[in-house]
Design a protein around this motif. Structure first.
Motif, PDB file in Angstrom:
ATOM      1  N   SER A   1      34.147  69.280  69.446  1.00  0.00           N
ATOM      2  CA  SER A   1      33.379  68.855  68.285  1.00  0.00           C
ATOM      3  C   SER A   1      32.155  69.746  68.088  1.00  0.00           C
ATOM      4  O   SER A   1      31.647  70.353  69.029  1.00  0.00           O
ATOM      5  CB  SER A   1      32.932  67.391  68.427  1.00  0.00           C
ATOM      6  N   ALA A   2      31.707  69.817  66.852  1.00  0.00           N
ATOM      7  CA  ALA A   2      30.484  70.534  66.490  1.00  0.00           C
ATOM      8  C   ALA A   2      29.609  69.576  65.704  1.00  0.00           C
ATOM      9  O   ALA A   2      30.100  68.811  64.860  1.00  0.00           O
ATOM     10  CB  ALA A   2      30.803  71.774  65.663  1.00  0.00           C
ATOM     11  N   ASP A   3      28.324  69.595  66.003  1.00  0.00           N
ATOM     12  CA  ASP A   3      27.403  68.643  65.399  1.00  0.00           C
ATOM     13  C   ASP A   3      26.154  69.384  64.927  1.00  0.00           C
ATOM     14  O   ASP A   3      25.607  70.219  65.654  1.00  0.00           O
ATOM     15  CB  ASP A   3      27.035  67.562  66.419  1.00  0.00           C
ATOM     16  N   TYR A   4      25.717  69.075  63.723  1.00  0.00           N
ATOM     17  CA  TYR A   4      24.471  69.639  63.184  1.00  0.00           C
ATOM     18  C   TYR A   4      23.631  68.491  62.636  1.00  0.00           C
ATOM     19  O   TYR A   4      24.139  67.638  61.896  1.00  0.00           O
ATOM     20  CB  TYR A   4      24.749  70.649  62.075  1.00  0.00           C
ATOM     21  N   ALA A   5      22.361  68.466  63.022  1.00  0.00           N
ATOM     22  CA  ALA A   5      21.508  67.370  62.568  1.00  0.00           C
ATOM     23  C   ALA A   5      20.073  67.855  62.401  1.00  0.00           C
ATOM     24  O   ALA A   5      19.587  68.686  63.174  1.00  0.00           O
ATOM     25  CB  ALA A   5      21.547  66.210  63.557  1.00  0.00           C
ATOM     26  N   SER A   6      19.425  67.342  61.380  1.00  0.00           N
ATOM     27  CA  SER A   6      17.970  67.487  61.277  1.00  0.00           C
ATOM     28  C   SER A   6      17.366  66.194  61.822  1.00  0.00           C
ATOM     29  O   SER A   6      17.994  65.138  61.765  1.00  0.00           O
ATOM     30  CB  SER A   6      17.547  67.705  59.822  1.00  0.00           C
ATOM     31  N   PHE A   7      16.174  66.285  62.384  1.00  0.00           N
ATOM     32  CA  PHE A   7      15.577  65.101  62.988  1.00  0.00           C
ATOM     33  C   PHE A   7      14.077  65.058  62.724  1.00  0.00           C
ATOM     34  O   PHE A   7      13.414  66.085  62.567  1.00  0.00           O
ATOM     35  CB  PHE A   7      15.854  65.041  64.493  1.00  0.00           C
TER      36      PHE A   7
ATOM     37  N   GLY B   1      21.733  72.105  66.638  1.00  0.00           N
ATOM     38  CA  GLY B   1      23.153  72.399  66.562  1.00  0.00           C
ATOM     39  C   GLY B   1      23.778  72.211  67.936  1.00  0.00           C
ATOM     40  O   GLY B   1      23.203  72.636  68.944  1.00  0.00           O
ATOM     41  N   LYS B   2      24.919  71.551  68.005  1.00  0.00           N
ATOM     42  CA  LYS B   2      25.544  71.257  69.295  1.00  0.00           C
ATOM     43  C   LYS B   2      27.047  71.473  69.211  1.00  0.00           C
ATOM     44  O   LYS B   2      27.696  71.094  68.240  1.00  0.00           O
ATOM     45  CB  LYS B   2      25.261  69.797  69.695  1.00  0.00           C
ATOM     46  N   ILE B   3      27.583  72.127  70.239  1.00  0.00           N
ATOM     47  CA  ILE B   3      29.028  72.288  70.391  1.00  0.00           C
ATOM     48  C   ILE B   3      29.422  71.599  71.686  1.00  0.00           C
ATOM     49  O   ILE B   3      28.848  71.876  72.743  1.00  0.00           O
ATOM     50  CB  ILE B   3      29.439  73.770  70.415  1.00  0.00           C
ATOM     51  N   ASN B   4      30.383  70.699  71.612  1.00  0.00           N
ATOM     52  CA  ASN B   4      30.781  69.910  72.768  1.00  0.00           C
ATOM     53  C   ASN B   4      32.285  70.043  72.994  1.00  0.00           C
ATOM     54  O   ASN B   4      33.069  70.055  72.035  1.00  0.00           O
ATOM     55  CB  ASN B   4      30.423  68.437  72.544  1.00  0.00           C
ATOM     56  N   ALA B   5      32.705  70.152  74.263  1.00  0.00           N
ATOM     57  CA  ALA B   5      34.131  70.270  74.576  1.00  0.00           C
ATOM     58  C   ALA B   5      34.447  69.497  75.847  1.00  0.00           C
ATOM     59  O   ALA B   5      33.658  69.508  76.803  1.00  0.00           O
ATOM     60  CB  ALA B   5      34.527  71.732  74.743  1.00  0.00           C
ATOM     61  N   GLU B   6      35.598  68.820  75.851  1.00  0.00           N
ATOM     62  CA  GLU B   6      36.086  68.102  77.025  1.00  0.00           C
ATOM     63  C   GLU B   6      37.578  68.359  77.185  1.00  0.00           C
ATOM     64  O   GLU B   6      38.321  68.372  76.210  1.00  0.00           O
ATOM     65  CB  GLU B   6      35.845  66.602  76.901  1.00  0.00           C
ATOM     66  N   LEU B   7      37.980  68.556  78.430  1.00  0.00           N
ATOM     67  CA  LEU B   7      39.394  68.743  78.750  1.00  0.00           C
ATOM     68  C   LEU B   7      39.744  67.799  79.884  1.00  0.00           C
ATOM     69  O   LEU B   7      39.172  67.873  80.976  1.00  0.00           O
ATOM     70  CB  LEU B   7      39.658  70.198  79.165  1.00  0.00           C
ATOM     71  N   ASN B   8      40.676  66.899  79.621  1.00  0.00           N
ATOM     72  CA  ASN B   8      41.081  65.884  80.592  1.00  0.00           C
ATOM     73  C   ASN B   8      42.502  66.178  81.054  1.00  0.00           C
ATOM     74  O   ASN B   8      43.430  66.179  80.249  1.00  0.00           O
ATOM     75  CB  ASN B   8      40.998  64.492  79.962  1.00  0.00           C
ATOM     76  N   ILE B   9      42.647  66.445  82.348  1.00  0.00           N
ATOM     77  CA  ILE B   9      43.959  66.766  82.908  1.00  0.00           C
ATOM     78  C   ILE B   9      44.340  65.677  83.909  1.00  0.00           C
ATOM     79  O   ILE B   9      43.568  65.359  84.816  1.00  0.00           O
ATOM     80  CB  ILE B   9      43.946  68.139  83.613  1.00  0.00           C
ATOM     81  N   THR B  10      45.516  65.110  83.718  1.00  0.00           N
ATOM     82  CA  THR B  10      46.006  64.052  84.608  1.00  0.00           C
ATOM     83  C   THR B  10      47.328  64.512  85.210  1.00  0.00           C
ATOM     84  O   THR B  10      48.409  64.178  84.697  1.00  0.00           O
ATOM     85  CB  THR B  10      46.196  62.732  83.840  1.00  0.00           C
TER      86      THR B  10
END
Length: 219
Positions: free
Chosen positions: A47-53, A88-97
């Motif tokens: 996901s990518a997130d952009y926010a003003s605060f 600005g934020k870039i987030n990544a998750e990888l779940n391996i089972t």
């Protein structure tokens, strides 16, 4: 420690002045992402997130105050600074089972702070990354292992009156839990196995290699 005093930038005074804390507002926030699962083994989330605060809170060192001049002991106090800007934020998750008894989670995030007044996003890392592993050799035994890292952060050193970079934080840990029965569980955790002398906060060193063990009881 913090005395919960908040400082807000006052443009008319061209400085920060004490003020009551305000709730952080996000006038603009945009998010886009992709979540998918590949078979029964792999799942990922990007996901990518952009926010003003407005009124985002940042911890800042208030300074060092002498407690006992004879022994030169000091205490470090923190305050809060309220700031406006964009993130600005870039987030990544990888779940391996791989199996029903094991799980591997890889996760990471990158942050890009743009602030109106303060020099740095105090104590906010430019990235976070890690891997966590869970393994059940038996129904009663759980083994965990993890490597987690925080990127560079900055604190304000009142002694030198300059910002100070805190080195990358790397925490390697190993743990285990044994469920004796439905109420009793024994555990042991080995933390900071690399014995890194890192500081999460300016003025406070972390524990180096340490072990925590005990027994829990569930009512």
């Amino acid at each position: 420690a913090s005395d919960a005093c908040n400082y807000v930038w006052k443009a008319e005074n061209n400085t920060y002045l004490p003020s009551e804390m305000q709730t952080t507002q996000n006038p603009i926030r945009l998010t886009a992402g992709l979540r998918a699962k590949i078979g029964h083994v792999v799942a990922f989330d990007i996901s990518a997130d952009y926010a003003s605060f407005d009124d985002e809170m940042f911890f800042i060192n208030k300074g060092y105050f002498s407690v006992d001049s004879a022994t030169s002991d000091y205490t470090n106090m923190f305050g809060l600074i309220s700031e406006n800007g964009k993130l600005g934020k870039i987030n990544a998750e990888l779940n391996i089972t791989p199996t029903s008894k094991s799980q591997i989670l890889l996760h990471g995030a990158y942050y890009n702070w743009k602030l109106d007044y303060i020099e740095e996003a105090w104590y906010k890392p430019n990235y976070e990354a890690g891997v966590d592993i869970r393994f059940y050799p038996t129904d009663r035994l759980l083994i965990t292992a993890g490597v987690n890292s925080l990127g560079k952060r900055y604190g304000y050193n009142h002694t030198t009156r300059q910002k100070e970079k805190l080195d990358m934080l790397l925490d390697i840990n190993l743990g285990g839990e044994y469920r004796i029965n439905s109420q009793w569980t024994a555990f042991i955790n080995f933390n900071n196995m690399a014995a890194q002398d890192y500081r999460r906060w300016l003025g406070y060193s972390s524990h180096k290699f340490n072990v925590l063990a005990g027994i829990t009881y569930k009512f």
